[in-house]
Design a protein around this motif. Structure first.
Motif, PDB file in Angstrom:
ATOM      1  N   VAL A   1       0.824  -1.280  -0.004  1.00  0.00           N
ATOM      2  CA  VAL A   1       0.076   0.025   0.087  1.00  0.00           C
ATOM      3  C   VAL A   1       0.805   1.307   0.032  1.00  0.00           C
ATOM      4  O   VAL A   1       0.653   2.116  -0.608  1.00  0.00           O
ATOM      5  N   PHE A   2       1.934   1.179   0.715  1.00  0.00           N
ATOM      6  CA  PHE A   2       2.825   2.409   0.925  1.00  0.00           C
ATOM      7  C   PHE A   2       4.276   2.499  -0.096  1.00  0.00           C
ATOM      8  O   PHE A   2       4.835   3.326   0.050  1.00  0.00           O
ATOM      9  N   LYS A   3       4.079   1.767  -0.917  1.00  0.00           N
ATOM     10  CA  LYS A   3       5.270   1.354  -1.972  1.00  0.00           C
ATOM     11  C   LYS A   3       5.594   2.843  -2.753  1.00  0.00           C
ATOM     12  O   LYS A   3       6.629   3.088  -2.869  1.00  0.00           O
TER      13      LYS A   3
ATOM     14  N   LYS B   1      -5.584 -11.662   0.002  1.00  0.00           N
ATOM     15  CA  LYS B   1      -4.579 -10.505   0.238  1.00  0.00           C
ATOM     16  C   LYS B   1      -4.877  -9.220  -0.804  1.00  0.00           C
ATOM     17  O   LYS B   1      -4.517  -7.931  -0.507  1.00  0.00           O
ATOM     18  N   GLU B   2      -4.884  -9.640  -1.923  1.00  0.00           N
ATOM     19  CA  GLU B   2      -4.938  -8.366  -2.985  1.00  0.00           C
ATOM     20  C   GLU B   2      -6.142  -7.606  -2.646  1.00  0.00           C
ATOM     21  O   GLU B   2      -6.033  -6.268  -2.837  1.00  0.00           O
ATOM     22  N   ALA B   3      -7.521  -8.326  -2.461  1.00  0.00           N
ATOM     23  CA  ALA B   3      -8.596  -7.355  -2.135  1.00  0.00           C
ATOM     24  C   ALA B   3      -8.602  -6.512  -0.874  1.00  0.00           C
ATOM     25  O   ALA B   3      -9.019  -5.441  -0.749  1.00  0.00           O
ATOM     26  N   THR B   4      -7.939  -7.251   0.253  1.00  0.00           N
ATOM     27  CA  THR B   4      -7.579  -6.464   1.472  1.00  0.00           C
ATOM     28  C   THR B   4      -6.924  -5.171   1.080  1.00  0.00           C
ATOM     29  O   THR B   4      -7.313  -4.227   1.684  1.00  0.00           O
ATOM     30  N   ARG B   5      -5.841  -5.236   0.345  1.00  0.00           N
ATOM     31  CA  ARG B   5      -4.864  -4.299   0.199  1.00  0.00           C
ATOM     32  C   ARG B   5      -5.421  -3.124  -0.438  1.00  0.00           C
ATOM     33  O   ARG B   5      -5.486  -1.855  -0.038  1.00  0.00           O
ATOM     34  N   VAL B   6      -6.456  -3.595  -1.624  1.00  0.00           N
ATOM     35  CA  VAL B   6      -7.288  -2.298  -2.349  1.00  0.00           C
ATOM     36  C   VAL B   6      -8.345  -1.743  -1.251  1.00  0.00           C
ATOM     37  O   VAL B   6      -8.292  -0.556  -1.468  1.00  0.00           O
ATOM     38  N   LEU B   7      -8.644  -2.450  -0.593  1.00  0.00           N
ATOM     39  CA  LEU B   7     -10.016  -2.063   0.460  1.00  0.00           C
ATOM     40  C   LEU B   7      -9.177  -0.955   1.436  1.00  0.00           C
ATOM     41  O   LEU B   7      -9.748   0.136   1.912  1.00  0.00           O
ATOM     42  N   VAL B   8      -8.101  -1.193   1.978  1.00  0.00           N
ATOM     43  CA  VAL B   8      -7.636  -0.434   2.999  1.00  0.00           C
ATOM     44  C   VAL B   8      -7.119   0.843   2.180  1.00  0.00           C
ATOM     45  O   VAL B   8      -7.329   2.047   2.920  1.00  0.00           O
TER      46      VAL B   8
END
Length: 292
Positions: free
Chosen positions: A78-80, A248-255
């Motif tokens: 997310v913070f890349k 995991k991919e959807a989790t990151r998008v949601l956050v």
């Protein structure tokens, strides 16, 4: 990919964790989710740049979840696109002797982000009403007046802690810290699969600890404590979001999407205006530099 209603993940009334889904795909493929995340994180990085120049807000992101829920990889992905100086990550482990010589919030307070920056707590001050509630004997090492044995750690004690945490967060919010709290809601079966992968892949073996299995055996107790903590501390100024964590991919998008949608509501976060003298002399300054 479907439109994301971020409010559906925010806790605004008491919840039952066992009735909330742990899997979400957002009607998108893994490739589509990664592409969308890239767009969001670039926008978040630009927001942080402007927030730094604005110099009135900081952002605190609290991540909680059972072992293997994906906290580390979420932070990485997310913070890349952030300026590395614009985000600070803290992982809170077992308290040190120095940390135990202070009150339980001290180590979290000194790690808070300064104005203009994002701070990410990987595990947070909530460990003090989660792991210590599952293992109340840990409280004894804090040397709290009036606490002589586990028998002294009753419901009144935990209610006081919830009040203290709520007051702590209210104080932060009133002084310019924008708070997000994410519970990565993982299923027990998905955790089992991820632990098995850690054992199967040599390069992942180092992440595994036999203690993971001991804590897994207490899954039900942890879920009860998470649910209670979320229900008692989700406030308008410091909301909890329950995020499905099996994908995991959807989790990151949601956050990332929640962060972007909520932060862009702060329309006062703008780059500061140049003073009149500087604006009036910009051409002169340019000419001076060009003619050196």
């Amino acid at each position: 990919m479907k439109n994301i209603d971020t409010t559906s993940y925010r806790v605004e009334q008491p919840i039952q964790l066992n009735s909330i889904k742990t899997y979400e795909d957002l009607h998108a493929s893994e490739k589509e989710l990664k592409k969308y995340l890239k767009k969001i994180r670039i926008k978040l990085g630009k927001f942080q740049d402007v927030m730094y120049a604005h110099d009135k807000y900081s952002v605190l992101i609290c991540l909680q979840g059972m072992d293997t829920s994906g906290k580390d990889s979420l932070i990485r992905e997310v913070f890349k696109a952030f300026n590395v100086r614009g985000v600070e990550v803290y992982s809170f482990k077992v308290p040190t002797d120095l940390e135990r010589s202070h009150d339980y919030l001290w180590r979290h307070y000194i790690a808070l982000p300064q104005k203009g920056k994002f701070g990410v707590f990987n595990r947070t001050h909530y460990e003090n009403v989660l792991v210590t509630r599952v293992h109340p004997e840990y409280i004894l090492s804090e040397h709290i007046p009036g606490i002589h044995s586990v028998k002294d750690i009753d419901e009144v004690f935990w209610e006081k802690r919830f009040t203290q945490i709520n007051d702590f967060e209210k104080h932060l919010a009133q002084n310019g810290t924008i708070i997000f709290k994410f519970f990565l809601h993982l299923s027990k079966e998905e955790q089992r699969q991820r632990l098995l992968r850690r054992l199967a892949l040599k390069e992942k073996n180092w992440k595994f600890s036999s203690g993971d299995l001991k804590e897994r055996a207490l899954w039900g107790k942890y879920q009860e404590c998470y649910q209670d903590a979320i229900n008692k501390t989700s406030k308008k100024h410091a909301p909890w979001y329950v995020i499905p964590a099996d994908n995991k991919e959807a989790t990151r998008v949601l956050v990332a999407e929640i962060l972007l949608q909520e932060l862009t509501k702060y329309t006062d976060v703008v780059e500061p205006e140049l003073d009149e003298e500087t604006k009036a002399n910009i051409e002169s300054y340019k000419s001076q530099l060009e003619n050196e």
